[in-house]
Design an enzyme around this catalytic site. Sequence first.
Site, PDB file in Angstrom:
ATOM      1  N   LYS A  58      45.227  43.063  47.356  1.00 47.34           N
ATOM      2  CA  LYS A  58      46.272  43.812  46.634  1.00 47.34           C
ATOM      3  C   LYS A  58      47.302  44.375  47.607  1.00 47.34           C
ATOM      4  CE  LYS A  58      43.099  45.343  43.031  1.00 47.34           C
ATOM      5  NZ  LYS A  58      43.359  44.237  42.119  1.00 47.34           N
ATOM      6  N   LYS A 105      43.904  36.716  42.341  1.00 50.84           N
ATOM      7  CA  LYS A 105      45.084  36.743  41.474  1.00 50.84           C
ATOM      8  C   LYS A 105      46.225  37.574  42.061  1.00 50.84           C
ATOM      9  CE  LYS A 105      44.497  40.981  39.102  1.00 50.84           C
ATOM     10  NZ  LYS A 105      43.650  41.477  40.166  1.00 50.84           N
ATOM     11  N   LYS A 128      33.070  34.362  48.378  1.00 51.52           N
ATOM     12  CA  LYS A 128      33.244  35.041  47.089  1.00 51.52           C
ATOM     13  C   LYS A 128      32.053  34.761  46.176  1.00 51.52           C
ATOM     14  CE  LYS A 128      36.383  37.178  44.417  1.00 51.52           C
ATOM     15  NZ  LYS A 128      37.110  38.390  44.776  1.00 51.52           N
ATOM     16  N   GLY A 185      40.490  43.186  36.284  1.00 53.37           N
ATOM     17  CA  GLY A 185      39.319  42.941  35.444  1.00 53.37           C
ATOM     18  C   GLY A 185      39.081  43.997  34.373  1.00 53.37           C
ATOM     19  N   ASN A 186      39.194  45.279  34.745  1.00 48.94           N
ATOM     20  CA  ASN A 186      38.820  46.332  33.789  1.00 48.94           C
ATOM     21  C   ASN A 186      39.867  46.532  32.693  1.00 48.94           C
ATOM     22  OD1 ASN A 186      40.738  47.651  35.564  1.00 48.94           O
ATOM     23  ND2 ASN A 186      40.071  49.543  34.571  1.00 48.94           N
TER      24      ASN A 186
END
Length: 316
Positions: free
Chosen positions: A277, A215, A120, A10-11
């Site tokens: 992740k 993702k 979520k 995102g960042n």
Amino acid sequence: MPRAIVALGGNTLLRSGEGTVAEQRERMRETRENLRPLRERDYDVVFTHGNGPQVGNRLLAEEESSGPAEPLDVVGAETQAQVGYLLQGAFGDAFGPDPAVVITRTRVDPDDPAFEDPTKPIGPYYTESEVTEQPFETTEVHRDGGTAYRRVVPSPRPTSVLEIDRIRTLVRDDAGPVICGGGGGVPVVAADDGDGAGENSDTTCFEGVPAVIDKDHTSRLVAEAVDADELLLLTDVDAAYLDYGTEDQRPIGATTPSELRAHLDAGEFAAGSMQPKIEACVDFVEAVGGRAILTSPARLGDALRDEAGTRVTHAE
Ligand code: ADP
Ligand code: MG
């Protein structure tokens, strides 16, 4: 040349508090410069990316509009196009020819237990009176010292990427970068095609479901399918940490899938952020070998030299 899947967190696309297209373009150009080590080492790259803030902005705009509401799957497809297009503009020919964007659908199992337990949070914050009018499931969250409400959706595991054969065709040596799997892809299930023929129909169609896919899992599926050498997960922390958020926090450097499995079992990584992740890194290295790296864009060059980031390989 090495082939890498580069997952843009995102960042790398938008910082918290930002929202305009100009701000997104600026952030993406900064990311392009941080990724210079990949150019210098002549990497073949496939980009995946998040879309949380973009989906949030869309849902917020929808709340304030009198136009027809769009379902979450359509918003997911639109934000893939939006982010992909902006990345094309910001990356230009930095990583080879201009990137191609593949709007991606990710198949999920309709019986995935995640559908029974939406976890979520997405979109705007609502007050208690606003939330009673909403047609979807919500959860209580803390905000500014008080209680607010947000929509919650399930986050099932993706089982396959529908466009994977086409992505594999695009990912040839020197063919140029591909951007795919945005926001984890639109989650879909096989559906009756609506022609009334039901099970006798000879047409298979897929329809979107109101869920979001992490993702990082989709990036791992793509990495395995295109025989990537490396899975690079770029986010807003320079490494995965043990005892994260405490005074004793310490980064995990060089590590192995089995070490990370033990940390996963010990609950070191938060669900919905670091856990997927780490799972993606473990799954990739166990399935394909190669190397998975988790770091920030600014530390990528150091991480590729084994001097920063969490680096996952099989034990020597
Ligand atoms: P992205 O958009 O890159 O996927 P996420 O917010 O999903 O970003 O995941 C990154 C976040 O994970 C970090 O900002 C950090 O707050 C959080 N996090 C949770 N557990 C850990 C941990 N053990 N080590 C490092 N970061 C962690
Ligand atoms: Mg994430």
